[in-house]
Write an enzyme that holds these catalytic residues in place. Sequence first.
Site, PDB file in Angstrom:
ATOM      1  N   ILE A 195       0.727  -1.195  -0.054  1.00 17.50           N
ATOM      2  CA  ILE A 195      -0.012   0.113   0.039  1.00 17.50           C
ATOM      3  C   ILE A 195       0.807   1.340   0.041  1.00 17.50           C
ATOM      4  CG2 ILE A 195      -1.891   1.294   1.206  1.00 17.50           C
ATOM      5  CD1 ILE A 195      -2.584  -1.595   0.062  1.00 17.50           C
ATOM      6  N   GLU A 231      -2.041  -0.951 -10.084  1.00 15.07           N
ATOM      7  CA  GLU A 231      -3.414  -0.428 -10.831  1.00 15.07           C
ATOM      8  C   GLU A 231      -3.641  -1.420 -11.962  1.00 15.07           C
ATOM      9  OE1 GLU A 231      -4.640   2.487 -10.107  1.00 15.07           O
ATOM     10  OE2 GLU A 231      -3.421   3.535  -9.116  1.00 15.07           O
ATOM     11  N   CYS A 234     -12.546   4.144  -8.708  1.00 15.93           N
ATOM     12  CA  CYS A 234     -11.489   5.026  -8.289  1.00 15.93           C
ATOM     13  C   CYS A 234     -10.077   4.643  -9.478  1.00 15.93           C
ATOM     14  CB  CYS A 234     -11.020   4.798  -6.943  1.00 15.93           C
ATOM     15  SG  CYS A 234     -12.218   4.876  -5.714  1.00 15.93           S
TER      16      CYS A 234
HETATM   17  P1  TGC Z   1     -15.946  -7.911 -12.696  1.00  9.29           P
HETATM   18  O1  TGC Z   1     -16.994  -9.055 -12.436  1.00  9.29           O
HETATM   19  O2  TGC Z   1     -15.582  -7.758 -14.361  1.00  9.29           O
HETATM   20  O3  TGC Z   1     -16.519  -6.650 -12.116  1.00  9.29           O
HETATM   21  C1  TGC Z   1     -17.273  -6.399 -11.006  1.00  9.29           C
HETATM   22  C2  TGC Z   1     -18.050  -5.113 -10.895  1.00  9.29           C
HETATM   23  O4  TGC Z   1     -17.036  -3.959 -11.245  1.00  9.29           O
HETATM   24  C3  TGC Z   1     -17.526  -3.321 -12.523  1.00  9.29           C
HETATM   25  N1  TGC Z   1     -16.301  -2.850 -13.163  1.00  9.29           N
HETATM   26  C4  TGC Z   1     -15.983  -1.456 -13.180  1.00  9.29           C
HETATM   27  N2  TGC Z   1     -16.506  -0.401 -12.513  1.00  9.29           N
HETATM   28  C5  TGC Z   1     -15.796   0.766 -12.891  1.00  9.29           C
HETATM   29  N3  TGC Z   1     -14.833   0.814 -13.424  1.00  9.29           N
HETATM   30  C6  TGC Z   1     -13.962  -0.250 -13.830  1.00  9.29           C
HETATM   31  N4  TGC Z   1     -12.675  -0.081 -14.400  1.00  9.29           N
HETATM   32  C7  TGC Z   1     -14.505  -1.472 -13.763  1.00  9.29           C
HETATM   33  N5  TGC Z   1     -14.301  -2.961 -14.113  1.00  9.29           N
HETATM   34  C8  TGC Z   1     -15.253  -3.430 -13.811  1.00  9.29           C
HETATM   35  C9  TGC Z   1     -18.225  -4.485 -13.218  1.00  9.29           C
HETATM   36  O5  TGC Z   1     -19.240  -3.614 -14.300  1.00  9.29           O
HETATM   37  C10 TGC Z   1     -18.898  -5.066 -12.016  1.00  9.29           C
HETATM   38  O6  TGC Z   1     -20.090  -4.322 -11.685  1.00  9.29           O
HETATM   39  P2  TGC Z   1     -21.443  -4.964 -11.098  1.00  9.29           P
HETATM   40  O7  TGC Z   1     -22.156  -3.642 -10.743  1.00  9.29           O
HETATM   41  O8  TGC Z   1     -21.846  -5.844 -12.194  1.00  9.29           O
HETATM   42  O9  TGC Z   1     -21.031  -5.908  -9.870  1.00  9.29           O
HETATM   43  O10 TGC Z   1     -14.611  -8.176 -11.865  1.00  9.29           O
HETATM   44  P3  TGC Z   1     -13.851  -9.378 -11.819  1.00  9.29           P
HETATM   45  O11 TGC Z   1     -13.596  -9.791 -10.386  1.00  9.29           O
HETATM   46  O12 TGC Z   1     -14.222 -10.469 -12.984  1.00  9.29           O
HETATM   47  O13 TGC Z   1     -12.460  -8.593 -12.110  1.00  9.29           O
HETATM   48  C11 TGC Z   1     -12.213  -7.832 -13.156  1.00  9.29           C
HETATM   49  C12 TGC Z   1     -10.678  -7.249 -13.347  1.00  9.29           C
HETATM   50  C13 TGC Z   1      -9.674  -8.339 -13.268  1.00  9.29           C
HETATM   51  C14 TGC Z   1     -10.518  -6.514 -14.448  1.00  9.29           C
HETATM   52  C15 TGC Z   1     -10.443  -6.445 -12.040  1.00  9.29           C
HETATM   53  O14 TGC Z   1     -10.448  -7.228 -10.861  1.00  9.29           O
HETATM   54  C16 TGC Z   1      -8.913  -5.778 -12.020  1.00  9.29           C
HETATM   55  O15 TGC Z   1      -8.998  -4.875 -12.574  1.00  9.29           O
HETATM   56  N6  TGC Z   1      -7.993  -6.414 -11.368  1.00  9.29           N
HETATM   57  C17 TGC Z   1      -6.688  -5.480 -11.159  1.00  9.29           C
HETATM   58  C18 TGC Z   1      -6.640  -5.152  -9.847  1.00  9.29           C
HETATM   59  C19 TGC Z   1      -6.079  -3.774  -9.663  1.00  9.29           C
HETATM   60  O16 TGC Z   1      -5.716  -3.225 -10.616  1.00  9.29           O
HETATM   61  N7  TGC Z   1      -5.619  -3.636  -8.297  1.00  9.29           N
HETATM   62  C20 TGC Z   1      -4.847  -2.267  -8.359  1.00  9.29           C
HETATM   63  C21 TGC Z   1      -4.888  -1.954  -6.696  1.00  9.29           C
HETATM   64  S1  TGC Z   1      -4.583  -0.297  -6.070  1.00  9.29           S
HETATM   65  C22 TGC Z   1      -3.171   0.048  -6.758  1.00  9.29           C
HETATM   66  O17 TGC Z   1      -2.460  -0.633  -7.362  1.00  9.29           O
HETATM   67  C23 TGC Z   1      -2.430   1.469  -6.247  1.00  9.29           C
HETATM   68  S2  TGC Z   1      -1.002   1.911  -6.968  1.00  9.29           S
HETATM   69  C24 TGC Z   1      -1.045   3.409  -6.591  1.00  9.29           C
HETATM   70  C25 TGC Z   1       0.031   4.199  -6.634  1.00  9.29           C
HETATM   71  O18 TGC Z   1       0.986   4.042  -6.002  1.00  9.29           O
HETATM   72  O19 TGC Z   1       0.065   4.985  -7.763  1.00  9.29           O
HETATM   73  P1  FAD Z   2      -0.388 -11.432  -9.040  1.00  9.14           P
HETATM   74  O1  FAD Z   2      -2.038 -10.943  -9.297  1.00  9.14           O
HETATM   75  O2  FAD Z   2      -0.444 -12.546  -8.238  1.00  9.14           O
HETATM   76  O3  FAD Z   2      -0.146 -11.658 -10.597  1.00  9.14           O
HETATM   77  C1  FAD Z   2       1.048 -12.308 -10.800  1.00  9.14           C
HETATM   78  C2  FAD Z   2       1.451 -12.237 -12.279  1.00  9.14           C
HETATM   79  O4  FAD Z   2       0.332 -13.123 -12.738  1.00  9.14           O
HETATM   80  C3  FAD Z   2       1.115 -11.103 -13.163  1.00  9.14           C
HETATM   81  O5  FAD Z   2       2.072 -11.120 -13.888  1.00  9.14           O
HETATM   82  C4  FAD Z   2      -0.217 -10.992 -13.640  1.00  9.14           C
HETATM   83  O6  FAD Z   2      -0.326 -10.537 -14.726  1.00  9.14           O
HETATM   84  C5  FAD Z   2      -0.342 -12.573 -13.862  1.00  9.14           C
HETATM   85  N1  FAD Z   2      -1.900 -12.799 -13.763  1.00  9.14           N
HETATM   86  C6  FAD Z   2      -2.728 -12.827 -12.680  1.00  9.14           C
HETATM   87  N2  FAD Z   2      -3.839 -13.176 -13.141  1.00  9.14           N
HETATM   88  C7  FAD Z   2      -3.763 -13.742 -14.476  1.00  9.14           C
HETATM   89  C8  FAD Z   2      -4.744 -13.976 -15.332  1.00  9.14           C
HETATM   90  N3  FAD Z   2      -6.131 -14.069 -15.016  1.00  9.14           N
HETATM   91  N4  FAD Z   2      -4.516 -14.134 -16.552  1.00  9.14           N
HETATM   92  C9  FAD Z   2      -3.019 -14.029 -17.159  1.00  9.14           C
HETATM   93  N5  FAD Z   2      -2.035 -13.485 -15.932  1.00  9.14           N
HETATM   94  C10 FAD Z   2      -2.638 -13.421 -14.906  1.00  9.14           C
HETATM   95  N6  FAD Z   2      -2.211  -2.251  -4.206  1.00  9.14           N
HETATM   96  C11 FAD Z   2      -3.279  -1.259  -3.350  1.00  9.14           C
HETATM   97  O7  FAD Z   2      -4.278  -1.784  -3.086  1.00  9.14           O
HETATM   98  N7  FAD Z   2      -2.908  -0.030  -2.960  1.00  9.14           N
HETATM   99  C12 FAD Z   2      -1.599   0.635  -3.183  1.00  9.14           C
HETATM  100  O8  FAD Z   2      -1.508   1.564  -2.986  1.00  9.14           O
HETATM  101  C13 FAD Z   2      -0.681  -0.474  -3.961  1.00  9.14           C
HETATM  102  N8  FAD Z   2       0.614   0.104  -4.233  1.00  9.14           N
HETATM  103  C14 FAD Z   2       1.342  -0.616  -4.781  1.00  9.14           C
HETATM  104  C15 FAD Z   2       2.928  -0.017  -4.752  1.00  9.14           C
HETATM  105  C16 FAD Z   2       3.911  -0.730  -5.342  1.00  9.14           C
HETATM  106  C17 FAD Z   2       5.302  -0.148  -5.379  1.00  9.14           C
HETATM  107  C18 FAD Z   2       3.516  -1.975  -5.838  1.00  9.14           C
HETATM  108  C19 FAD Z   2       4.676  -2.853  -6.497  1.00  9.14           C
HETATM  109  C20 FAD Z   2       2.170  -2.556  -5.691  1.00  9.14           C
HETATM  110  C21 FAD Z   2       0.993  -1.906  -5.172  1.00  9.14           C
HETATM  111  N9  FAD Z   2       0.019  -2.121  -5.009  1.00  9.14           N
HETATM  112  C22 FAD Z   2      -1.240  -1.455  -4.313  1.00  9.14           C
HETATM  113  C23 FAD Z   2      -0.621  -3.553  -5.321  1.00  9.14           C
HETATM  114  C24 FAD Z   2      -0.673  -3.669  -6.812  1.00  9.14           C
HETATM  115  O9  FAD Z   2      -1.865  -3.189  -7.469  1.00  9.14           O
HETATM  116  C25 FAD Z   2      -0.681  -5.401  -6.925  1.00  9.14           C
HETATM  117  O10 FAD Z   2       0.917  -5.857  -6.959  1.00  9.14           O
HETATM  118  C26 FAD Z   2      -1.343  -5.893  -8.499  1.00  9.14           C
HETATM  119  O11 FAD Z   2      -2.467  -5.432  -8.461  1.00  9.14           O
HETATM  120  C27 FAD Z   2      -0.738  -7.036  -9.039  1.00  9.14           C
HETATM  121  O12 FAD Z   2      -0.994  -8.103  -7.751  1.00  9.14           O
HETATM  122  P2  FAD Z   2      -0.160  -9.194  -7.378  1.00  9.14           P
HETATM  123  O13 FAD Z   2       1.135  -8.398  -7.241  1.00  9.14           O
HETATM  124  O14 FAD Z   2      -0.718  -9.998  -6.371  1.00  9.14           O
HETATM  125  O15 FAD Z   2      -0.017  -9.964  -8.542  1.00  9.14           O
END
Ligand code: TGC
Ligand code: FAD
Length: 392
Positions: free
Chosen positions: A170, A371, A246
Site C-alpha cells: 500500500i 493499478e 477509483c
Molecule cells: P467484474 O465481474 O468484471 O466486475 C465487478 C464489477 O465492477 C465493475 N467494473 C468496473 N467499474 C468501474 N470501473 C472499472 N474499471 C470496472 N471494471 C469492472 C463491473 O461492471 C462489475 O459491476 P457490477 O455492478 O456488475 O457488480 O470483476 P472481476 O472480479 O472479474 O475482475 C475484473 C478485473 C480483473 C478487471 C479487476 O479485478 C481488476 O481490474 N483487477 C486488477 C486489480 C488492480 O488493478 N488492483 C490495483 C490495486 S490499487 C493500486 O495498485 C494502487 S498503486 C497506486 C500508486 O502508487 O500510484
Molecule cells: P498477481 O495478481 O499475483 O499476479 C502475478 C502475475 O500473474 C502477473 O504477471 C499477472 O499479470 C499474472 N496474472 C494474474 N492473473 C492473471 C490472469 N487471469 N491471466 C493472466 N495472467 C494473470 N495495491 C493497493 O491496493 N494500493 C496501493 O496503494 C498499492 N500500491 C502499490 C505500490 C507498489 C510499489 C506495488 C509494487 C504494488 C502496489 N499495489 C497497491 C499492489 C498492486 O496493485 C498489485 O501488485 C497488482 O494488482 C498485482 O497483484 P499481485 O502483485 O498480487 O500479482
Amino acid sequence: MKPDLFEAPDYYNLDDLLTEEHKLVRDAARKWVKREVSPIIEEYAQKAEFPTQIIKGLAEIGAFGSYIPEEYGGAGLDQISYGLIMQELERGDSGIRSTASVQSSLVMYPIWKYGTEEQRKKYLPKLASGELMGCFGLTEPDYGSDPAGMISNFKDMGDHFLLNGAKMWISNAPFADIAIVWAKNEEGRIHGLIVERGMEGFSTPETHNKWSLRASATGELIFDNVKIPKKNLLPEKSGLGAPLGCLDSARYGIAWGVIGAAMDCYDTALRYSKERIQFGKPIGAFQLQQKKLAEMITEITKAQLLTWRLGVLRNEGKVTSPQISMAKRNNVDMAINIAREARQILGAMGITGEYSIMRHSMNLESVITYEGTHDIHLLITGMDITGLNAFK
Ligand code: TGC
Ligand code: FAD
C-alpha cells in the site's frame, strides 16, 4: 546528480491542442519539479525514503485533488490539467506521482463520489492542502489481480463495525493519516471504510527491500478487531465496481504520468548522444543511436496523442474503462522500453545515479504491475473487443 536541464519534447506541436490554463498549470508543475524534486530525488531514492517536506509544495501546485471542486478545497481543474500535472510529477519520479495519484484518485475521489456531505467537508479540504495524507487498501497478500476474493471483512456490532484483515503493497501507508479500506460485510458485499491512524488495532508496517519506487513509502495495513464508527462507511457505492471506479481515475493519471518519465529519459539520452564522442564523433551521429532516438520520439508522440484524446473523452464524460486500460498498458510499456534503450545510449554512465534513467527504469517496474498488471489490461481490452471474459 547532474543539474536538471530538461527540455520537453513536443514533436507534433501538441501544445496547440492545450488551453492557456493547461499550459499554465503544466508549466507551474514543471518549474516546481525542477526546483524542489530534481535536486533531492536521487538522495531520497538511494536512502529509500519519501521526501515528506515536499507535501506542502505538491498541494500548492494543485497535485492533490486537481479535479475536485473548489468548494471542497480542490483545484477545480479539468482532466487534461490533472493529466499534465501527473506527467510533470513523474518526469521527476514515479514515486512522487504515486503519492499524488493515491491522494487524488484513490482517497479524495472515493470520498467525493461515494461519501456523505459530512465526510466530504471533514476530509477533502485537509487532503487537498496536505494537512492529511491518505492511502488506499485494496490488494491483499492472497488477492492482487483478483481483488474480488478479498478476505478483509467487517461485522456490524450495533453501534460500530469491527474490521479484521490485512492489506499489502500500500503506497503512502507508513505515513498516511487515513486509509480508504475495501472490505466485505457479513453478506460478502464490498464496501469502502475510512480508517484513521490511531484507531486501536490498526497498524501500518513499512515494506523494505524494494529496488523500485524507492522514493515512495510502501507498507501493509493490518486490522486486528478495529472499531470503526458507522459514520466512516462510504455509503453511496458498494461492490467491486466502487474501488474499480477509483482505479479508472488513477490509471488515467498513470497513462499521462509515464509520458513524463519517458520524456525525461529521451531528453537525457538525446543530450548525451550529442556530447559523448567515440570514434572521433558524437555517438548521436551513428545510425544505431539515431534509430533508438527516432523510435523513442515516435513512441512518445503516439502516447501523447492517445492520452490527449483520452483526456478529451474524459472531460466529455464519454470515456470507457477499457479505453483507459489500453492507454495505461500502452504508455507504461512505451516508457519502460524507452528507459531501457536510453540507458544503453549512456553506456556505463547510464547505470549511475548521476542521471535519472536507471531510477526511472526501476520505478517503471512497479508502474507496469500496480493499478492492474500489463497482462490484466490486455485481457480487459480482449474482453471488450470479443465480448468474451478470459477471467472467468
Ligand atoms: P467484474 O465481474 O468484471 O466486475 C465487478 C464489477 O465492477 C465493475 N467494473 C468496473 N467499474 C468501474 N470501473 C472499472 N474499471 C470496472 N471494471 C469492472 C463491473 O461492471 C462489475 O459491476 P457490477 O455492478 O456488475 O457488480 O470483476 P472481476 O472480479 O472479474 O475482475 C475484473 C478485473 C480483473 C478487471 C479487476 O479485478 C481488476 O481490474 N483487477 C486488477 C486489480 C488492480 O488493478 N488492483 C490495483 C490495486 S490499487 C493500486 O495498485 C494502487 S498503486 C497506486 C500508486 O502508487 O500510484
Ligand atoms: P498477481 O495478481 O499475483 O499476479 C502475478 C502475475 O500473474 C502477473 O504477471 C499477472 O499479470 C499474472 N496474472 C494474474 N492473473 C492473471 C490472469 N487471469 N491471466 C493472466 N495472467 C494473470 N495495491 C493497493 O491496493 N494500493 C496501493 O496503494 C498499492 N500500491 C502499490 C505500490 C507498489 C510499489 C506495488 C509494487 C504494488 C502496489 N499495489 C497497491 C499492489 C498492486 O496493485 C498489485 O501488485 C497488482 O494488482 C498485482 O497483484 P499481485 O502483485 O498480487 O500479482
